[in-house]
Design a protein around this motif. Structure first.
Motif, PDB file in Angstrom:
ATOM      1  N   VAL A  31     -55.739 -49.484  38.997  1.00 36.36           N
ATOM      2  CA  VAL A  31     -54.727 -49.113  39.938  1.00 36.36           C
ATOM      3  C   VAL A  31     -53.375 -49.897  39.692  1.00 36.36           C
ATOM      4  O   VAL A  31     -52.504 -49.376  39.641  1.00 36.36           O
ATOM      5  CB  VAL A  31     -55.177 -49.259  41.269  1.00 36.36           C
ATOM      6  N   ALA A  32     -53.780 -51.202  39.326  1.00 38.77           N
ATOM      7  CA  ALA A  32     -52.637 -51.708  38.969  1.00 38.77           C
ATOM      8  C   ALA A  32     -52.046 -51.490  37.593  1.00 38.77           C
ATOM      9  O   ALA A  32     -50.830 -51.292  37.390  1.00 38.77           O
ATOM     10  CB  ALA A  32     -52.863 -53.366  38.947  1.00 38.77           C
ATOM     11  N   TRP A  34     -51.948 -48.265  36.250  1.00 38.40           N
ATOM     12  CA  TRP A  34     -51.619 -47.231  36.608  1.00 38.40           C
ATOM     13  C   TRP A  34     -50.190 -47.300  37.110  1.00 38.40           C
ATOM     14  O   TRP A  34     -49.027 -46.642  36.999  1.00 38.40           O
ATOM     15  CB  TRP A  34     -52.292 -46.368  37.315  1.00 38.40           C
ATOM     16  N   ASN A  35     -49.859 -48.443  38.151  1.00 40.17           N
ATOM     17  CA  ASN A  35     -48.850 -48.372  38.789  1.00 40.17           C
ATOM     18  C   ASN A  35     -47.714 -49.103  38.045  1.00 40.17           C
ATOM     19  O   ASN A  35     -46.483 -48.680  37.984  1.00 40.17           O
ATOM     20  CB  ASN A  35     -49.111 -49.298  40.224  1.00 40.17           C
ATOM     21  N   HIS A  36     -48.170 -50.139  37.197  1.00 42.32           N
ATOM     22  CA  HIS A  36     -47.412 -50.680  35.996  1.00 42.32           C
ATOM     23  C   HIS A  36     -46.794 -49.534  35.116  1.00 42.32           C
ATOM     24  O   HIS A  36     -45.581 -49.527  35.035  1.00 42.32           O
ATOM     25  CB  HIS A  36     -47.977 -51.679  35.259  1.00 42.32           C
ATOM     26  N   ARG A  38     -46.474 -46.594  35.760  1.00 37.72           N
ATOM     27  CA  ARG A  38     -45.570 -45.514  36.745  1.00 37.72           C
ATOM     28  C   ARG A  38     -44.119 -45.942  36.821  1.00 37.72           C
ATOM     29  O   ARG A  38     -43.001 -45.293  36.685  1.00 37.72           O
ATOM     30  CB  ARG A  38     -46.263 -45.365  38.060  1.00 37.72           C
ATOM     31  N   VAL A  39     -44.105 -47.430  37.142  1.00 32.97           N
ATOM     32  CA  VAL A  39     -42.936 -48.108  37.382  1.00 32.97           C
ATOM     33  C   VAL A  39     -41.940 -48.190  36.104  1.00 32.97           C
ATOM     34  O   VAL A  39     -40.742 -47.931  36.037  1.00 32.97           O
ATOM     35  CB  VAL A  39     -43.001 -49.557  37.885  1.00 32.97           C
ATOM     36  N   ASN A  42     -40.489 -44.811  35.308  1.00 35.90           N
ATOM     37  CA  ASN A  42     -39.518 -44.506  36.286  1.00 35.90           C
ATOM     38  C   ASN A  42     -38.225 -44.888  35.746  1.00 35.90           C
ATOM     39  O   ASN A  42     -37.012 -44.567  36.015  1.00 35.90           O
ATOM     40  CB  ASN A  42     -40.021 -44.689  37.708  1.00 35.90           C
TER      41      ASN A  42
END
Length: 69
Positions: A31-32, A34-36, A38-39, A42
């Motif tokens: 999850v971490a 994936w979030n990294h 994504r950020v 963006n």
């Protein structure tokens, strides 16, 4: 007088708990990551083509950069 040591976990209980902790930590790491990604994606998408060119990227490189480790 007999004495029993009851502070030890039951046989086989520790490996099950260890497997759960290992699975949970892998899930948190995914999850971490994936979030990294994504950020990062963006942030790079917010740049203009000129700004991307200044750092040596084109729009087609954004996914590769975001997913690289």
């Amino acid at each position: 007088m007999a004495a029993f040591d009851t502070t030890r976990p039951a046989y086989g209980a520790a490996p099950v708990a260890g497997q759960f902790n290992g699975l949970f930590s892998k899930l948190v790491a995914q999850v971490a990551a994936w979030n990294h990604a994504r950020v990062t994606r963006n942030a790079l998408n917010a740049l203009t083509d000129r700004e991307l060119e200044d750092i040596g990227l084109v729009r087609g490189d954004i996914d590769d950069v975001a997913n690289s480790h």
